[in-house]
Structures are given as structure tokens and as C-alpha cells.
Enzyme design. Structure first.
Site, PDB file in Angstrom:
ATOM      1  N   LYS A 204      52.540  15.121  12.365  1.00 51.30           N
ATOM      2  CA  LYS A 204      53.851  15.768  12.542  1.00 51.30           C
ATOM      3  C   LYS A 204      54.686  14.989  13.550  1.00 51.30           C
ATOM      4  CE  LYS A 204      52.583  20.511  11.563  1.00 51.30           C
ATOM      5  NZ  LYS A 204      51.942  21.702  12.091  1.00 51.30           N
TER       6      LYS A 204
ATOM      7  N   GLN B 263      50.591  25.598  16.356  1.00 52.93           N
ATOM      8  CA  GLN B 263      49.568  25.217  15.380  1.00 52.93           C
ATOM      9  C   GLN B 263      48.514  26.322  15.265  1.00 52.93           C
ATOM     10  OE1 GLN B 263      49.706  22.319  13.475  1.00 52.93           O
ATOM     11  NE2 GLN B 263      47.986  23.257  12.406  1.00 52.93           N
TER      12      GLN B 263
ATOM     13  N   ASP C 150      58.485  27.467  11.296  1.00 51.77           N
ATOM     14  CA  ASP C 150      57.417  27.767  10.342  1.00 51.77           C
ATOM     15  C   ASP C 150      57.791  28.966   9.469  1.00 51.77           C
ATOM     16  OD1 ASP C 150      55.193  26.210  10.013  1.00 51.77           O
ATOM     17  OD2 ASP C 150      54.079  27.056  11.705  1.00 51.77           O
TER      18      ASP C 150
END
Ligand code: NDP
Length: 292
Positions: A53, A97, A120
Site C-alpha cells: 500500500k 489494517q 475503507d
């Protein structure tokens, strides 16, 4: 002939397009989109994912910040970090995460993220917005899947779609997106009675169950489009390992009209869509349109 939907090429194009738009945003508005990734603990798969990422964020011309915290970090400390990132004007996207260590309540952490920085799309407000079809942030994996479907099929209106799996991060948002595209949507799960028969009805099959090669060729309506979200590592007879999807590629690719491979299908789209969401939010938070 079956089309192999090339997620690697699609995501490379998307990232190139995003980098171009980021360049315009910097030049015209002096705004550099910033993405912060928070990793708690040393889960090896998460570490690989976070590195990837960071690299792709920088390649798109965006600011990339990584916060790697010890596995023993308290929930209070994580919440304090999120608060600081919420208040940092150079950060437009915050990604925590998952999974988090057991002593940290995932929902509390996710819902502490500013909803406009929740790239997200897991915050309850963004989940709600998606379910009523309002403007909001769409989770990256379903977003990447719907982009590939629309690119391949054009309008999805009136098509029968089945989503295998009802998780909050893939199955449910995927079903909501297909509904928004006016598909007739079936959501299947572990209690579904005759999965194969349900699948055979569908023009679009999205598999997100986490079961290696579960979907077989004789489950698929000839010509259907198959999106394989699954990522499963299995062992070969010689002890080495390989990645396979939730779809048995060898049999399904003989029947389907189009199919995403694993690896190289949905996987690469997830990070590209994360960057897409970060650019979108950088523009929204600065009150400017996303550059054309
Ligand atoms: P979850 O484990 O959270 O959910 C799995 C879903 O599949 C559940 O709804 C479960 O049903 C259903 N299911 C499990 N077994 C069966 C079965 N035998 N028949 C029918 N339904 C079944 O998984 P995720 O949604 O998080 O992930 C799904 C897959 O996608 C995984 O392989 C994961 O690695 C992959 N993934 C890939 C991403 C990418 O970037 N490409 C991103 C995220 C996930 P029930 O609810 O009844 O238990």
C-alpha cells in the site's frame, strides 16, 4: 471463448489515471492527498499488504504515512492516534489494517475514524450510506469488483447476480452495489440449501467465501461472468504452496463467458480503489472537484 478479466492491467491503468489526477490537484490546488495506514502487531500477511500500500500510494504521487504499533498497544493508544490523524489536515484517508489484536475492539476503532477519512468504507455511517444508495465511501474490494464488471458488461441492469458470502467487508457491500446497478440479487451463505442450483440461475457470480476452489464448472450458467474474490493459500503435493480463489478456475473457465483469475484478478484492484477513495476524499475535504 472465455474472457480472462485482467485485474493487474485494469488496476495499473486505474493507478496511472489516479496519478495523473493527483498531479493536476497538486498543481491547481496545492493539495497532496495523504493516506495513513495503522498496523498493530506483526501479522506477516498484513505487513506485506501495508508495504505494498505504502509503495503504491507514493507511486501515485500521494503522501504515505505508516504507523506501526506494537502488538501490546492498548486500545486507548490506538484511539488517541486515530484522533490525531482525524485532526491532521494533511491526512485524507485513514486505514486501520485488520485484523486487530484480540484485546482491541475493532468496531470501536473503525467507528472512531472521521467518516470523511474512512477510505475503507467500514464506518457505520458509510455502511448506512451505501445501503440507502447515498453518496459515501464504498469498500475497496467490492468497488474494484463492480468496476471490472461494468467495464466488461456495460450496463448490469436487469441481470441476475449471486453473491456467495455475506461478510460486512465483501459480501454485503457487493450485494448493495449490484442492487444499485439494478441487478436482481441473491445473497448466499453457509446455510443456503442448494448453492449450485442458485448459482446456475445467475448471469453474474461473485464468490467471496474463503473456501479454496469451491465453485465448480457445473454450477455456472454458460456465458456467465464470474468474479473470484477469494484468496486462499493451498499446499501442492510437493509441499510448496500456491494461491487459489474460491472458484475452480480449470472447470469454470470452460463454461463462463468471463472470469477473474487468482492471482491477478480482484486482488490488485483493492489497493487501486483505496487510492481512488483517498483522492476522492482529499478533494471532498478541500471542497474541490476531482480533476477530470
Ligand atoms: P468471511 O470469512 O468473513 O466470510 C465468508 C462468507 O462465506 C460467510 O458469509 C460464510 O457464510 C460464507 N461461507 C463460508 N463457507 C461457505 C460455504 N461452504 N457455502 C456457502 N457460503 C459459505 O470472509 P471475507 O468475506 O472476509 O473473505 C472472503 C474471501 O475473500 C476470502 O478468501 C478472503 O481472503 C478474500 N478477500 C479478498 C480480498 C481481495 O482483496 N481480493 C479482500 C477481502 C477478502 P456464513 O455467514 O453463513 O458463515
Amino acid at each position: 471463448m472465455t474472457t480472462i478479466i485482467d485485474g493487474k492491467a485494469f488496476s495499473a491503468n486505474l493507478r496511472g489515471e489516479l496519478a495523473r489526477r493527483v498531479g493536476i490537484l497538486k498543481q491547481n490546488h496545492s493539495v497532496t492527498p495523504g493516506l495513513a495506514v495503522v498496523l498493530v502487531g506483526e501479522d506477516p500477511a498484513s505487513q506485506v499488504y501495508v508495504r505494498s500500500k505504502g509503495k503504491q500510494t507514493a507511486e501515485a504521487g500521494m503522501k504515505s504515512v505508516e504507523h506501526k504499533l506494537d502488538a501490546a498497544t492498548s486500545q486507548e493508544e490506538v484511539l488517541k492516534l486515530i484522533e490525531a490523524l482525524n485532526n491532521d489536515p494533511s491526512i485524507h484517508g485513514i486505514l486501520v489494517q485488520l485484523p486487530l489484536p484480540k484485546h482491541i475492539h475493532e468496531e470501536s476503532v473503525i467507528n472512531s475514524i472521521n467518516i470523511d477519512k474512512d477510505v475503507d468504507g467500514f464506518h457505520l455511517s458509510n455502511v448506512g450510506r451505501l445501503s440507502i444508495g447515498a453518496d459515501g465511501i464504498v469498500p475497496c474490494t467490492p468497488l474494484g469488483s463492480i468496476m471490472m464488471l461494468k467495464d466488461h458488461l456495460g450496463s448490469l441492469s436487469g441481470l441476475k447476480a449471486i453473491v456467495l458470502g455475506r461478510s460486512n467487508i465483501v459480501g454485503k457491500p457487493m450485494a448493495a452495489l449490484l442492487l444499485q446497478e439494478s441487478c436482481t440479487v441473491t445473497i448466499a451463505h453457509s446455510r443456503t440449501k442448494d448453492l449450485a442450483a442458485e448459482c446456475r440461475e445467475a448471469d453474474i457470480v461473485v464468490a467471496a467465501v474463503g473456501r479454496p476452489e469451491m465453485v465448480k464448472g457445473d454450477w455456472i450458467k454458460p456465458g456467465a461472468t464470474v468474479i473470484d474474490v477469494g484468496i486462499n493459500r493451498i499446499q501442492n503435493t510437493d509441499g510448496s504452496t500456491k494461491l487459489v480463489g474460491d472458484v475452480e478456475f480449470s472447470s469454470v473457465s470452460l463454461v463462463a463467458g468471463a472470469i477473474t483469475p487468482v492471482p491477478g484478478g480482484v486482488g490488485p484492484m483493492t489497493i487501486a480503489c483505496l487510492l481512488h477513495n483517498t483522492l476522492q476524499q482529499a478533494c471532498r475535504l478541500n471542497g474541490v472537484d476531482v480533476p477530470e
